[in-house]
Design an enzyme around this catalytic site. Structure first.
Site, short mmCIF file in Angstrom:
data_model
loop_
_atom_site.label_atom_id
_atom_site.label_comp_id
_atom_site.label_asym_id
_atom_site.label_seq_id
_atom_site.Cartn_x
_atom_site.Cartn_y
_atom_site.Cartn_z
N ASP A 106 7.46 45.50 94.88
CA ASP A 106 6.09 45.99 94.65
C ASP A 106 5.58 45.42 93.33
O ASP A 106 4.95 46.12 92.53
CB ASP A 106 6.04 47.52 94.66
N ARG A 118 -2.55 39.09 93.09
CA ARG A 118 -3.85 39.31 92.40
C ARG A 118 -4.91 38.24 92.62
O ARG A 118 -5.98 38.33 92.05
CB ARG A 118 -3.63 39.47 90.89
N ASN A 149 2.58 53.73 91.28
CA ASN A 149 2.27 54.49 92.49
C ASN A 149 3.16 54.00 93.62
O ASN A 149 3.09 52.82 93.97
CB ASN A 149 0.79 54.28 92.85
N ASN A 196 -4.59 43.44 98.85
CA ASN A 196 -5.55 44.22 98.04
C ASN A 196 -6.09 43.40 96.88
O ASN A 196 -5.99 43.75 95.73
CB ASN A 196 -4.91 45.52 97.53
N HIS A 255 1.35 52.41 103.11
CA HIS A 255 1.54 53.02 101.79
C HIS A 255 1.27 54.50 102.00
O HIS A 255 0.12 54.92 102.13
CB HIS A 255 0.53 52.36 100.83
N HIS A 312 2.18 41.75 94.74
CA HIS A 312 0.73 41.63 94.48
C HIS A 312 0.54 40.40 93.61
O HIS A 312 1.00 40.37 92.47
CB HIS A 312 0.21 42.88 93.78
N ASP A 319 -2.28 48.41 101.71
CA ASP A 319 -1.49 48.84 100.56
C ASP A 319 -2.30 48.92 99.27
O ASP A 319 -3.17 48.10 99.01
CB ASP A 319 -0.31 47.93 100.33
N HIS A 337 7.69 51.19 99.81
CA HIS A 337 7.99 51.89 98.55
C HIS A 337 8.17 53.40 98.70
O HIS A 337 7.59 54.17 97.97
CB HIS A 337 7.00 51.53 97.44
N HIS A 376 -0.29 43.59 85.72
CA HIS A 376 -1.56 44.04 85.17
C HIS A 376 -1.77 43.39 83.81
O HIS A 376 -0.82 43.03 83.13
CB HIS A 376 -1.58 45.56 85.00
#
Lengths: 469, 369
Positions: free
Chosen positions: A347, A78, A320, A108, A194, A76, A167, A252, A351
């Site tokens: 994955d 972002r 997750n 995402n 996912h 990810h 995902d 995952h 954050h």
């Protein structure tokens, strides 16, 4: 062993001359491992020399190893939308620090990568980053990742989408999954699922088990993963009758139950693949209670008797799917060993501090993991739980096979004439995981403060310098 | 534990209370000191430490028996009561306890503070600290919130209940009440049944630690949907030396038979909406503590409830008001236990200060000074 590199320094610069003598080469793509030497000239692998036993005497797999650049099927980055957490540029820098030369970004973002325009923006960000790490991008399977109607799969495919995924969220509707598999199969692309049953995970905070019970966290059941995996396999079997090119990849996976379903489906010949993450095979839910033992170090004693060396409820462990118990972690490792799991993915889910510096139940899911993946796998190698070649294969030939099936031409391995795409790692060295040592903007790693084995000395992608220690 | 550095703790102002020399009421307390800066749960509190709390509570109870139930133990100390959940009993109990010790008490209800404007828990804790709090009593709907607060506060955190996780002051007042009322004051081998919504209960979880530490024969009884996961906890505990064993069953008859103590838990109505139970009526019929069911227990069995009660659901009104009900004692003892906890924590929040950390503790006489 020796590494001499000429004119290095700037990231992205073509490697003029690089010589690596007397190192341990591991090339799962050529299915070969042993002492050898490498010469790179003007970005190309000019010579790859495998030494015989006499010449290679004293060269050990525990020293400097040279391996093909790693491929991460699941990151990810972002961007767009969450640039405080990561950008394409910072994510690619983090990837190179972790030894990755190819990463596949999930869609995402905000907005979701559900049309060719946004897709192009993300690729442009990679181009302007100056990083030689190759960015591949998944398109969203559904518009806005809302699970209601198919996204512009054909246009995304034309733009270069390597596959399709919602995902971060499961594909709730069986109908959408069926139609998505059909349509993506027609385009020669996999659907990456996912697997999560949102009804079973509503409000869930930690793996349903002893730790969640004692800490008062809402349990996240195993069936929330194995249920949708079973459903997905049933739908795939159905779809194949109409579209034999349909392919389903579960990302995952974290439970023995789900991995067993995939194992059996593969044995039955279904075109299904899956991956596991370093954290699900090496960490357990016991970490949320304060343990810091690798999954394979947990012995038969129940957790209540185990050492708790850290405080409970560390939100960097909230992810997750959730960290599972040591039996599920062992199943992830076993799946890697027997080939049920095709790849290890990070994955990588960066954050901001704000999104993690909250109550455990309110914290964002995800671990910033692309820089620690090889270290975690090497810890398993050092503990004799994972052969070195299998660990490297899970980051190279395994994911490469999945991408090649989707038309990607990359990952040729350590072969003469190819653009240099390799990582040099000193296994005799450790490094301290610290916020400052992570290139990712996401410092949300449960491994902060821990020494990991295997220091990446050099990452070369597409003949150009991606990372240098 | 970033904020927990000894330096910061040591530089904190010394609470005046602990300059008052304390006289030990019971020789048995010699040597046991209170070593925890925070009280987050009872899982790491040792049995001698629990006994120290019991003795200190006894001293506080004597204070409460005086015409003016107020001592200067925490004079000048800021105690902030920070509640993110509606509560009357626990909040008032802590407030009365802190005032009885002459603390400067500030009450914050989450709905009326900047919390409702989206301020994070950590920011709130820092703000409360900057405003002079040396101790925070926190009640929060999220498990682990008290642990998070403790990481970011240089004083002491007293967990007033976090999510489903822990409610240590309740478990300690339950224990104190039981030791007062069970003949001989010894719970070894006494059959204690926690009956009801165990899954969502922080009271049950904290009581597991303290009641098993006390040597009780602890049983948890609930319908299977309200006890999910506890079977594994019981099985794990059985295999670990030093961990108290307990039993779980959904058979209320087996649970209540020959019980010495029955503790009924509150049933939240939202459990029905979540599909955990068919109906309140069915729950009351199958798991409500009625006079008929009470008769299964020993003739002198005690009835407890942490409150607030749903009379007619988890407990019949005649059982709640029964002579063997100690529910009112629980409330009364709650104040004494919380005085003891505030007092003991005040002795650790300031390193080197006298009081609990310095040695024998617990004299009503000294507290009267």
């Amino acid at each position: 062993m020796g590494v001499t590199i000429d004119g290095s320094g700037a990231i992205g610069r073509r490697i003029a001359d690089l010589e690596i003598s007397r190192a341990w080469l591991v090339d799962p793509i050529a299915d070969r491992e042993g002492p050898g030497e490498i010469v790179v000239h003007d970005g190309r692998l000019e010579a790859v020399t495998w030494l015989d036993a006499a010449e290679g005497a004293g060269v050990e797999p525990g020293g400097v190893i040279v391996v093909p650049g790693f491929i991460d099927l699941h990151v990810h980055l972002r961007e767009p939308g969450f640039e405080d957490a990561e950008t394409v540029a910072s994510g690619l820098a983090a990837a190179a620090h972790g030894g990755f030369t190819t990463v596949c970004a999930m869609p995402n973002t905000e907005p979701a990568i559900d049309d060719a325009g946004i897709f192009g923006r993300v690729l442009a960000a990679a181009g302007s980053s100056g990083s030689p790490v190759e960015l591949l991008v998944y398109g969203a399977l559904t518009v806005g990742r809302r699970g209601e109607s198919l996204a512009a799969l054909g246009e995304l495919s034309d733009a270069g989408a390597i596959g399709f995924s919602d995902d971060g969220a499961p594909i709730r509707s069986a109908t959408i999954l069926r139609n998505g598999l059909l349509y993506a199969g027609m385009l020669g692309r996999p659907v990456v699922d996912h697997a999560e049953d949102p009804a079973l995970t509503e409000g869930a905070e930690a793996n349903e088990g002893l730790v969640a019970t004692v800490l008062g966290l809402k349990g996240w059941p195993v069936a929330a993963e194995s249920g949708p995996v079973g459903r997905g396999l049933a739908i795939l079997a159905d779809v194949l009758r109409d579209e034999p090119r349909a392919r389903l990849h579960f990302t995952h996976l974290s439970t023995a139950a789900a991995l067993d379903l995939v194992r059996r489906a593969k044995a039955a010949g279904l075109p299904v693949s899956c991956d596991v993450t370093p954290h699900h095979l090496a960490l357990t839910d016991e970490w949320i209670a304060g343990s810091r033992a690798w999954a394979w170090q947990s012995d038969a004693d129940p957790w209540l008797g185990a050492a708790r060396v850290a405080g409970p409820y560390d939100t960097s462990l909230r992810v997750n799917p959730p960290l599972r118990d040591r039996f599920d972690a062992a199943a992830c490792l076993a799946a890697l060993l027997d080939g049920t799991a095709d790849a290890v993915v990070t994955d990588h889910a960066p954050h901001t501090r704000v999104d993690k510096a909250v109550e455990f139940g309110l914290a964002a899911n995800g671990i910033s993991g692309i820089e620690t993946a090889i270290g975690v796998l090497l810890a398993a190698v050092d503990a004799d739980r994972l052969p070195l070649r299998r660990a490297i294969a899970a980051l190279t030939s395994g994911p490469a096979a999945i991408l090649r099936a989707a038309g990607w031409p990359g990952a040729r391995g350590l072969v003469e004439g190819a653009p240099a795409d390799l990582v040099v790692i000193d296994r005799s060295e450790t490094w301290l995981v610290e916020a400052a040592s992570l290139r990712s903007k996401g410092k949300n790693s449960p491994l902060l403060g821990r020494e990991l084995p295997g220091r990446v000395l050099l990452t070369v992608a597409d003949g150009r310098l991606a990372y240098e220690a | 534990m970033t904020a927990a550095s000894p330096d910061r703790a040591a530089s904190a102002p010394v609470a005046t209370a602990h300059q008052v020399p304390l006289v030990d009421a019971e020789p048995a307390s010699q040597g046991t000191t209170w070593a925890h800066r925070h009280l987050l749960d009872l899982d790491r509190v040792t049995w001698p430490e629990i006994e120290l709390v019991m003795r200190t509570t006894q001293a506080m109870k004597e204070v409460l028996g005086r015409p003016i139930a107020r001592v200067p133990a925490l004079r000048g100390s800021g105690v902030t009561i920070l509640f993110y959940e509606a509560s009357t009993r626990t909040r008032v109990s802590f407030e009365v306890a802190a005032k009885n010790l002459s603390a400067d008490v500030v009450n914050i209800a989450a709905a009326s503070s900047s919390v409702s404007k989206g301020e994070s828990l950590i920011d709130t804790i820092r703000t409360v600290e900057a405003l002079g709090a040396r101790m925070i009593v926190i009640r929060h709907p999220t498990s682990g919130a008290a642990d998070l607060a403790a990481e970011h506060f240089s004083g002491s955190i007293l967990n007033g209940g976090d999510g489903w996780h822990a409610h240590p002051s309740q478990a300690l007042l339950d224990l104190f009440t039981l030791r007062e009322r069970v003949p001989g004051g010894d719970l070894h081998g006494r059959k204690i049944v926690i009956l009801g919504d165990v899954l969502h209960s922080r009271v049950a979880r904290s009581n597991i630690w303290s009641l098993t530490a006390a040597g009780a024969d602890l049983w948890l009884c609930a319908p299977a949907t309200l006890m999910r996961g506890f079977e594994r906890w019981a099985a794990a505990s059985a295999g670990v030396p030093g961990h108290g064993r307990f039993q779980v069953t959904s058979d209320i008859g087996a649970a209540l038979r020959d019980a010495d103590v029955i503790m009924a838990l509150r049933l939240q109505r939202e459990r029905m909406a979540a599909g955990l139970l068919p109906s309140l009526r069915e729950y009351a019929a199958r798991y409500g503590l009625t006079l008929e069911r009470l008769a299964l227990a020993r003739p002198d069995a005690l009835v407890m409830h942490p409150g607030p009660m749903n009379e007619g659901i988890e407990i019949a009104p005649e059982v709640a008001d029964h002579p063997r009900s100690v529910i009112t004692d629980q409330v009364t003892n709650g104040v004494a236990v919380r005085m003891a906890l505030l007092y003991l924590l005040a002795g650790t929040g300031v390193a080197g200060a006298g009081g609990a950390a310095a040695g024998p503790t617990g004299a009503a006489e000294a507290l009267g000074g």
